[in-house]
Write a protein that holds these residues in place. Structure first.
Motif, short mmCIF file in Angstrom:
data_model
loop_
_atom_site.label_atom_id
_atom_site.label_comp_id
_atom_site.label_asym_id
_atom_site.label_seq_id
_atom_site.Cartn_x
_atom_site.Cartn_y
_atom_site.Cartn_z
N SER A 117 7.28 -3.19 -5.86
CA SER A 117 8.32 -3.13 -4.40
C SER A 117 7.70 -1.79 -3.69
N THR A 118 7.28 -0.73 -4.35
CA THR A 118 6.94 0.51 -3.62
C THR A 118 5.56 1.00 -4.18
N ALA A 134 0.00 -1.62 2.86
CA ALA A 134 1.22 -2.07 2.12
C ALA A 134 2.46 -2.40 2.64
N LEU A 139 5.57 -3.80 1.03
CA LEU A 139 5.95 -2.80 -0.05
C LEU A 139 6.46 -1.72 0.85
#
Length: 176
Positions: A117-118, A134, A139
């Motif tokens: 997610s990150t 990203a 993300l």
């Protein structure tokens, strides 16, 4: 673009030549609060390395399940080490990166494939191309910040500059 990242849409350049603008403190808190699994890419078994210090903190002072990624190490802090993000037993929420600048696009590609997610680039690490790619992949992006410092700061253990204030308080801590 994710809801927890901010971009500089005015097209203006910051003083240091950076154009990308990262998430605000409340957005970073939300990222940390929502995360359950952190993968440390570039984790080291050497106590003098920043990744080792961060790993020690996360294992002892955070609620996260922490995984280490390093193709040469076998064990760090009594935990198994995985050769790549693809080898992890579960999807990482945060990919905390301790790798050199030229390796960052490859780490991002692995993070996307792993369903992260990150992507979180540590202090001193900044790559606007990776940030743009990203965000385009959905993300969250944090750059030039330390997960340990941010987590501790939101829990009242660190002063804004990242140092222990020595203040003892009865104020309830924010749980991330």
């Amino acid at each position: 673009m994710s809801t927890t990242t901010s971009s500089n849409t005015s097209g203006t350049e910051q003083q240091d030549g950076r154009t990308w603008v990262g998430p605000t403190a409340p957005e970073r808190l939300s990222i940390l609060r929502d995360a359950k699994v952190v993968a440390i890419v570039g984790a080291s078994d050497k106590p003098s390395r920043a990744s080792y210090f961060v790993a020690t903190y996360l294992l002892s002072s955070s609620p996260y399940r922490v995984y280490f990624v390093n193709p040469v190490a076998k064990e760090i802090l009594g935990q198994p080490v995985y050769a790549s993000l693809a080898d992890l037993p579960e999807k990482p929420d945060i990919v905390d990166v301790f790798r050199k600048h030229d390796d960052l696009p490859g780490v991002l590609s692995e993070a996307i494939d792993a369903g992260a997610s990150t992507i979180w680039l540590q202090l001193g690490s900044w790559h606007e191309g990776v940030a743009a790619d990203a965000e385009a992949a959905g993300l969250n992006v944090v750059m030039d910040r330390c997960v340990k410092i941010e987590h501790a700061r939101f829990h009242g253990g660190l002063h804004l500059a990242g140092f222990d204030t020595g203040v003892i308080s009865s104020k309830r801590q924010v749980v991330a």
